[in-house]
Design a protein around this motif. Structure first.
Motif, PDB file in Angstrom:
ATOM      1  N   PHE A   1       0.341   5.741  -0.175  1.00  0.00           N
ATOM      2  CA  PHE A   1      -0.631   6.802   0.078  1.00  0.00           C
ATOM      3  C   PHE A   1       0.003   8.160  -0.233  1.00  0.00           C
ATOM      4  O   PHE A   1       1.197   8.338  -0.021  1.00  0.00           O
ATOM      5  CB  PHE A   1      -1.059   6.809   1.552  1.00  0.00           C
ATOM      6  CG  PHE A   1      -1.502   5.465   2.073  1.00  0.00           C
ATOM      7  CD1 PHE A   1      -0.577   4.544   2.535  1.00  0.00           C
ATOM      8  CD2 PHE A   1      -2.843   5.137   2.102  1.00  0.00           C
ATOM      9  CE1 PHE A   1      -0.976   3.313   3.027  1.00  0.00           C
ATOM     10  CE2 PHE A   1      -3.261   3.913   2.593  1.00  0.00           C
ATOM     11  CZ  PHE A   1      -2.327   2.999   3.053  1.00  0.00           C
TER      12      PHE A   1
ATOM     13  N   TYR B   1       0.824  -1.205   0.000  1.00  0.00           N
ATOM     14  CA  TYR B   1       0.000   0.000   0.000  1.00  0.00           C
ATOM     15  C   TYR B   1       0.860   1.258   0.000  1.00  0.00           C
ATOM     16  O   TYR B   1       1.876   1.341   0.693  1.00  0.00           O
ATOM     17  CB  TYR B   1      -0.910   0.019   1.233  1.00  0.00           C
ATOM     18  CG  TYR B   1      -1.893  -1.124   1.245  1.00  0.00           C
ATOM     19  CD1 TYR B   1      -1.582  -2.326   1.870  1.00  0.00           C
ATOM     20  CD2 TYR B   1      -3.115  -1.015   0.599  1.00  0.00           C
ATOM     21  CE1 TYR B   1      -2.471  -3.380   1.859  1.00  0.00           C
ATOM     22  CE2 TYR B   1      -4.004  -2.063   0.578  1.00  0.00           C
ATOM     23  CZ  TYR B   1      -3.675  -3.251   1.217  1.00  0.00           C
ATOM     24  OH  TYR B   1      -4.550  -4.293   1.201  1.00  0.00           O
TER      25      TYR B   1
ATOM     26  N   TYR C   1      -0.760  12.157   1.005  1.00  0.00           N
ATOM     27  CA  TYR C   1      -1.497  13.062   1.874  1.00  0.00           C
ATOM     28  C   TYR C   1      -1.037  14.500   1.614  1.00  0.00           C
ATOM     29  O   TYR C   1       0.087  14.737   1.200  1.00  0.00           O
ATOM     30  CB  TYR C   1      -1.218  12.775   3.351  1.00  0.00           C
ATOM     31  CG  TYR C   1      -1.659  11.441   3.854  1.00  0.00           C
ATOM     32  CD1 TYR C   1      -0.801  10.346   3.834  1.00  0.00           C
ATOM     33  CD2 TYR C   1      -2.929  11.268   4.396  1.00  0.00           C
ATOM     34  CE1 TYR C   1      -1.192   9.116   4.331  1.00  0.00           C
ATOM     35  CE2 TYR C   1      -3.335  10.039   4.901  1.00  0.00           C
ATOM     36  CZ  TYR C   1      -2.463   8.977   4.863  1.00  0.00           C
ATOM     37  OH  TYR C   1      -2.860   7.761   5.358  1.00  0.00           O
TER      38      TYR C   1
ATOM     39  N   LEU D   1      -3.905  15.858   8.338  1.00  0.00           N
ATOM     40  CA  LEU D   1      -3.536  15.175   7.094  1.00  0.00           C
ATOM     41  C   LEU D   1      -4.798  14.753   6.365  1.00  0.00           C
ATOM     42  O   LEU D   1      -5.697  14.168   6.974  1.00  0.00           O
ATOM     43  CB  LEU D   1      -2.688  13.934   7.385  1.00  0.00           C
ATOM     44  CG  LEU D   1      -1.195  14.136   7.377  1.00  0.00           C
ATOM     45  CD1 LEU D   1      -0.769  14.873   8.625  1.00  0.00           C
ATOM     46  CD2 LEU D   1      -0.472  12.806   7.280  1.00  0.00           C
TER      47      LEU D   1
ATOM     48  N   TYR E   1      -4.647   6.763  -2.893  1.00  0.00           N
ATOM     49  CA  TYR E   1      -3.901   5.646  -2.363  1.00  0.00           C
ATOM     50  C   TYR E   1      -3.873   4.520  -3.388  1.00  0.00           C
ATOM     51  O   TYR E   1      -4.606   4.550  -4.391  1.00  0.00           O
ATOM     52  CB  TYR E   1      -4.476   5.169  -1.023  1.00  0.00           C
ATOM     53  CG  TYR E   1      -5.821   4.496  -1.109  1.00  0.00           C
ATOM     54  CD1 TYR E   1      -6.980   5.250  -1.249  1.00  0.00           C
ATOM     55  CD2 TYR E   1      -5.939   3.111  -1.019  1.00  0.00           C
ATOM     56  CE1 TYR E   1      -8.211   4.639  -1.317  1.00  0.00           C
ATOM     57  CE2 TYR E   1      -7.169   2.499  -1.085  1.00  0.00           C
ATOM     58  CZ  TYR E   1      -8.307   3.271  -1.221  1.00  0.00           C
ATOM     59  OH  TYR E   1      -9.535   2.663  -1.295  1.00  0.00           O
TER      60      TYR E   1
ATOM     61  N   LEU F   1      -6.137  12.593   2.954  1.00  0.00           N
ATOM     62  CA  LEU F   1      -5.718  11.614   1.963  1.00  0.00           C
ATOM     63  C   LEU F   1      -6.118  12.082   0.564  1.00  0.00           C
ATOM     64  O   LEU F   1      -7.281  12.411   0.316  1.00  0.00           O
ATOM     65  CB  LEU F   1      -6.360  10.265   2.276  1.00  0.00           C
ATOM     66  CG  LEU F   1      -6.002   9.105   1.369  1.00  0.00           C
ATOM     67  CD1 LEU F   1      -4.520   8.748   1.495  1.00  0.00           C
ATOM     68  CD2 LEU F   1      -6.860   7.885   1.703  1.00  0.00           C
TER      69      LEU F   1
ATOM     70  N   GLU G   1      -9.821  11.485   0.088  1.00  0.00           N
ATOM     71  CA  GLU G   1     -10.735  12.546   0.522  1.00  0.00           C
ATOM     72  C   GLU G   1     -10.710  13.772  -0.380  1.00  0.00           C
ATOM     73  O   GLU G   1     -11.737  14.413  -0.619  1.00  0.00           O
ATOM     74  CB  GLU G   1     -10.356  12.943   1.953  1.00  0.00           C
ATOM     75  CG  GLU G   1     -11.242  13.958   2.611  1.00  0.00           C
ATOM     76  CD  GLU G   1     -10.729  14.344   3.991  1.00  0.00           C
ATOM     77  OE1 GLU G   1      -9.763  13.702   4.474  1.00  0.00           O
ATOM     78  OE2 GLU G   1     -11.266  15.294   4.568  1.00  0.00           O
TER      79      GLU G   1
ATOM     80  N   LYS H   1      -9.293   6.968  -5.211  1.00  0.00           N
ATOM     81  CA  LYS H   1      -9.362   8.321  -4.674  1.00  0.00           C
ATOM     82  C   LYS H   1      -9.474   8.314  -3.169  1.00  0.00           C
ATOM     83  O   LYS H   1     -10.066   7.425  -2.576  1.00  0.00           O
ATOM     84  CB  LYS H   1     -10.573   9.049  -5.265  1.00  0.00           C
ATOM     85  CG  LYS H   1     -10.494   9.260  -6.757  1.00  0.00           C
ATOM     86  CD  LYS H   1     -11.761   9.930  -7.270  1.00  0.00           C
ATOM     87  CE  LYS H   1     -11.692  10.142  -8.774  1.00  0.00           C
ATOM     88  NZ  LYS H   1     -12.929  10.766  -9.292  1.00  0.00           N
TER      89      LYS H   1
END
Lengths: 114, 113
Positions: A33, A31, A35, A43, A48, A45, A59, A57
């Protein structure tokens, strides 16, 4: 032990320009990400990825594009930078299984859009 | 939705005194809870996590956190603060069972010599 590296550390660009922030990890974590960190928001996101060629997608994805052709790289592109995208950007990675959610962060890229 | 809240933007503590950084949570089901720390000009670092079991969780750098189900809280604590503990602290909770984390807005901890 390189871990997770981001480049550049600092970037100044102009409104409308395309900018790519790089992220590279040496652990083969599944994984990854992206931010952004802004005062008062903590933070948030952006995007990811669960594996190579799998992205989703977060936030606040608008205005950003990601790709992940190789497990170790996860570049973030601002296609046409805006002043509201001035921020500090962090890349992180995590493994699957029991240690999931333990994310390892890069040192960040401070981006200023003039 | 899973969420955490950090009610204090700033906490000041004298060196040698005990410190507490507060976090409350709102989750469905059994909570998994995390604390991360950010030193100046650095990325976040994992401190500790609560999954299940003992309500007092021990982590890195002498920190511990107390899980309290009745108060829906997960406060970070240390018995004796060091100047080097000055940093930004974030609590976090996973999205529903997956690898994404939702972070609180952060608490800036300043230890006064």
């Amino acid at each position: 032990d390189a871990g997770i590296t981001q480049s550049p550390r600092y970037k100044i660009t102009e409104t409308g320009r395309q900018v790519t922030l790089m992220c590279h990890q040496t652990w083969s974590h599944s994984y990854m990400f992206w931010y952004r960190q802004d005062l008062g928001h903590g933070l948030r996101l952006i995007y990811y990825s669960a594996a190579a060629d799998i992205t989703d997608k977060g936030e606040v994805p608008d205005g950003y594009v990601v790709s992940r052709s190789k497990t170790e790289n996860f570049p973030l592109t601002l296609e046409s930078a805006t002043r509201s995208q001035t921020s500090v950007y962090f890349c992180a990675s995590s493994d699957a299984g029991f240690s999931k959610n333990i994310q390892y962060f890069g040192a960040g890229t401070r981006l200023s859009v003039l | 939705a899973q969420s955490v809240a950090q009610p204090e933007d700033q906490v000041n503590v004298a060196e040698g005194n005990p410190l507490t950084v507060k976090c409350t949570y709102s989750v469905s089901g059994n909570p998994y809870l995390f604390w991360y720390v950010q030193y100046p000009n650095r990325g976040l670092q994992f401190l500790l996590k609560y999954i299940t079991g003992d309500n007092l969780v021990k982590g890195s750098y002498g920190f511990e956190a107390e899980f309290n189900k009745s108060q829906t809280s997960f406060h970070l604590k240390k018995p004796s603060a060091l100047v080097s503990d000055s940093a930004l602290y974030f609590c976090a909770v996973p999205y529903f069972g997956n690898e994404k984390l939702t972070f609180g807005t952060g608490t800036r901890l300043t230890i006064i010599p």
